[in-house]
Write an enzyme that holds these catalytic residues in place. Structure first.
Site, mmCIF file in Angstrom:
data_model
loop_
_atom_site.group_PDB
_atom_site.id
_atom_site.type_symbol
_atom_site.label_atom_id
_atom_site.label_comp_id
_atom_site.label_asym_id
_atom_site.label_seq_id
_atom_site.Cartn_x
_atom_site.Cartn_y
_atom_site.Cartn_z
ATOM 1 N N HIS A 78 3.842 6.722 -6.739
ATOM 2 C CA HIS A 78 3.054 7.848 -7.265
ATOM 3 C C HIS A 78 3.839 9.152 -7.064
ATOM 4 O O HIS A 78 3.968 9.968 -7.986
ATOM 5 C CB HIS A 78 1.707 7.899 -6.527
ATOM 6 C CG HIS A 78 0.658 8.699 -7.223
ATOM 7 N ND1 HIS A 78 -0.631 8.803 -6.769
ATOM 8 C CD2 HIS A 78 0.693 9.462 -8.343
ATOM 9 C CE1 HIS A 78 -1.338 9.572 -7.577
ATOM 10 N NE2 HIS A 78 -0.554 9.990 -8.544
ATOM 11 N N HIS A 98 1.892 4.539 -2.862
ATOM 12 C CA HIS A 98 1.967 5.995 -2.678
ATOM 13 C C HIS A 98 3.354 6.516 -3.058
ATOM 14 O O HIS A 98 3.491 7.566 -3.707
ATOM 15 C CB HIS A 98 1.694 6.363 -1.212
ATOM 16 C CG HIS A 98 0.274 6.217 -0.782
ATOM 17 N ND1 HIS A 98 -0.780 6.770 -1.478
ATOM 18 C CD2 HIS A 98 -0.283 5.606 0.296
ATOM 19 C CE1 HIS A 98 -1.913 6.501 -0.849
ATOM 20 N NE2 HIS A 98 -1.645 5.787 0.224
ATOM 21 N N HIS A 123 0.838 -1.208 0.000
ATOM 22 C CA HIS A 123 0.000 0.000 0.000
ATOM 23 C C HIS A 123 0.875 1.263 0.000
ATOM 24 O O HIS A 123 0.724 2.137 -0.860
ATOM 25 C CB HIS A 123 -0.898 -0.028 1.251
ATOM 26 C CG HIS A 123 -1.837 1.131 1.363
ATOM 27 N ND1 HIS A 123 -3.162 1.059 0.994
ATOM 28 C CD2 HIS A 123 -1.655 2.411 1.785
ATOM 29 C CE1 HIS A 123 -3.750 2.224 1.192
ATOM 30 N NE2 HIS A 123 -2.848 3.067 1.673
ATOM 31 N N GLU A 124 1.791 1.335 0.967
ATOM 32 C CA GLU A 124 2.613 2.552 1.096
ATOM 33 C C GLU A 124 3.579 2.728 -0.071
ATOM 34 O O GLU A 124 3.850 3.851 -0.495
ATOM 35 C CB GLU A 124 3.385 2.533 2.427
ATOM 36 C CG GLU A 124 2.505 2.605 3.662
ATOM 37 C CD GLU A 124 1.550 3.788 3.684
ATOM 38 O OE1 GLU A 124 1.866 4.832 3.065
ATOM 39 O OE2 GLU A 124 0.483 3.683 4.317
#
Length: 598
Positions: free
Chosen positions: A395, A392, A388-389
């Site tokens: 991105h 980010h 998940h992290e």
């Protein structure tokens, strides 16, 4: 499970390298001094912007200050989060915060000045000074607000009322964080202790139903006791929001909230209506939950306990990273090679140590690289948090590498897309390769609960906000009875008739801090639905979606969120993305239902 009693014990390769931001403290201090002087210089532009040249000079200097301040603030914050007890780090962060106040004060004149300009004047400035083209999007974005900016006198009055208008939110924060005392729970040795939030999060997932019930009752006790006070703060916050929206010439509070992202009201309405039309699988999941737990009646304190017990799989950090890379291979070689490089480059602070900030996050530092904070556990949940992290982080990396500073930061509206695409690819990879039936069941249960919490629950909260704001806009009263009736009705609609209601259920509205940041939670649901849509197309081998998704990651805020998503094939103005996500939820529930329980 690896545990460390001090930061010194953690291997160097699993710790952040903050020298990438500033090699020494002296370098940090130089930028602090620069910003202090630059803030004084920026003040001098107030009343002295008369042409394109002076406008460009102001914007250029302001951006330079913003760039340096971003690094100064990050350096202080990241130091504090490694050990929140360290006073030297706290002083760095305090200095950065003070600096932020100075910069905001120095630049506060600019927005009223800009919106006071005639459009023809701004156009003339743009034509006479070529360098202003770089700032065109920022200037035009700001200009959209012109119809919603009041006269100078009224703006000053509103500004002076700012603290009073935010008082309901502040009061709730004090009640919720400082004053609330939860009821007592019984420890294994029979001793009674006051419940904490951390204890509640564990106990509500306990396999012992009596422990869950006791924790649930103790947790809700202060909220039920304070229901009228909290209703007063929430009612005032909603009315304040409605009043300011009217004063600023918005047709509704919802329209005001959606304006910044340029999102039409139909997107919000469509999210709610599409979700409710496809609610049956969620009701079926409640039936499965009741059956798997062997209960005569399902209650709210039975909704968080995992349905698959005894799955303890140890996964080292190195193994978790390798598994993540393998799962994300459908995103292409460049994505994988870049993500692989983050590990050895020390972009990640991996381990839990005393004093370290809890949880996990990504912070993109423009001009440097992303920093990811973890408190990694060597288990399946740790693997999902990592994926998940790092979504980010990728991105941030792509946007910062591709975009100029003024469009490098992506909107919160799209922030959860990159992280959730990674989670969907990971769950798919694990389910495809896992042969142990119990572990497969655990993974399905994990993803179904993630779906429920990120999509269904957030849409229910979003509908609660919409209904209560509309009541305020009609001039109807807002009190404990109104909030409880609305919340109870919605909880029943979303969760189904299988759940037997305890008295506490209807007071759920009283414990949600997000309601004081109106019309925000729906972004979790749209981001999740968008990510599921994109990930499933990539898994189907759609090369165009894969390419357009990587372009999306590189786009920052160069366009409005809906326009960026449309390029990946996600059109949130239609029901399709939400319908596709809900279809997958239905399939997950069907698969979970068919699996053997023993």
């Amino acid at each position: 499970m690896t545990t460390y009693s001090s930061r010194q014990e953690v291997p160097e390769k699993e710790k952040w390298n903050l020298a990438d931001i500033y090699p020494t403290l002296e370098d940090w201090q130089k930028d602090v001094q620069y910003i202090e002087q630059a803030a004084e210089n920026l003040k001098k532009f107030d009343g002295n912007i008369h042409d394109g040249k002076s406008l460009l000079a102001y914007l250029t200097e302001s951006e330079k200050v913003s760039y340096k301040f971003g690094k100064v603030f990050a350096y202080g914050m990241l130091h504090v989060d490694l050990d929140t007890r360290d006073t030297a780090s706290q002083s760095l962060q305090d200095k950065a915060k003070q600096l932020g106040v100075k910069v905001n004060a120095a630049t506060s004149f600019f927005m009223p000045f800009l919106l006071g300009l005639e459009e023809s004047t701004l156009k003339a400035y743009m034509e006479e000074e070529e360098g202003l083209q770089y700032f065109e999007k920022d200037l035009r974005d700001a200009y959209r607000y012109k119809a919603h900016v009041l006269s100078k006198e009224k703006e000053e009055v509103l500004s002076q009322l700012g603290e009073a208008l935010s008082a309901p939110s502040h009061t709730y924060g004090m009640l919720n964080n400082a004053d609330i005392k939860f009821g007592e729970v019984t420890k294994d040795n029979g001793e009674k202790v006051e419940l904490t939030r951390g204890m509640y999060a564990k106990l509500i997932e306990d396999t012992d139903r009596n422990k869950r019930k006791e924790a649930y009752k103790a947790y809700y006790q202060p909220y039920v006791h304070l229901k009228n006070s909290i209703a007063s703060t929430l009612g005032a916050a909603i009315k304040n929001n409605v009043t300011v929206s009217r004063l600023r010439n918005y047709s509704s509070a919802l329209e005001k909230a959606l304006f910044a992202d340029n999102v039409p009201k139909e997107v919000y309405d469509n999210l709610i209506s599409t979700t409710k039309q496809n609610i049956a699988p969620l009701h079926k999941y409640a039936e499965i939950r009741k059956d798997r737990l062997g209960l005569d009646e399902l209650r709210q304190y039975d909704l968080s306990v995992p349905l698959v017990e005894g799955v303890e799989k140890e996964i080292s950090f190195d193994e978790a990273y390798e598994t993540m890379l393998n799962a994300l291979r459908p995103l292409g070689e460049d994505y994988i090679n870049t993500l692989a490089s983050f590990k050895d480059a020390r972009y990640i602070d991996v381990r839990e140590t005393p004093g370290k900030r809890s949880g996990a996050y990504n912070m993109g530092v423009y001009g440097v690289h992303p920093y990811v904070l973890l408190n990694h556990r060597d288990n399946i949940d740790g693997l999902f948090t990592l994926a998940h992290e790092m979504g980010h982080a990728m991105h941030s990396h792509y946007s910062h590498e591709t975009q100029p500073q003024n469009t490098a930061r992506y909107s919160i509206f799209v922030a959860e897309v990159a992280s959730t695409v990674n989670e969907v690819l990971l769950i798919n990879y694990l389910l495809n390769k896992e042969t142990d039936e119990k572990l497969r069941q655990y993974l399905l249960n994990h993803f179904i609960d993630k779906f429920k919490g990120t999509l269904f629950t957030q849409v229910m909260f979003g509908e609660f906000e919409k209904i209560t704001h509309e009541l305020a806009e009609k001039g109807e009263s807002l009190n404990e009875k109104v909030f409880s009736e609305v919340y109870e009705k919605l909880f029943r609609e979303y969760n189904g008739d299988e759940i037997v209601f305890d008295e506490e259920v209807k007071y759920g509205w009283s414990r949600i801090p997000h309601f004081y940041r109106p019309f925000y939670v729906y972004k979790y649901a749209t981001g999740f639905a968008s990510a599921v849509h994109i990930a499933n197309r990539i898994l189907d081998g759609d090369a165009q979606t894969q390419a357009s998704y990587l372009e999306f990651l590189k786009s920052g805020s160069s366009e409005y969120p809906l326009d960026l998503l449309k390029k990946t094939g996600v059109d949130l103005t239609t029901p399709e993305p939400v319908e596709n996500a809900l279809k997958q939820f239905s399939e997950l529930v069907e698969e979970f239902a068919k699996a053997p329980t023993k």
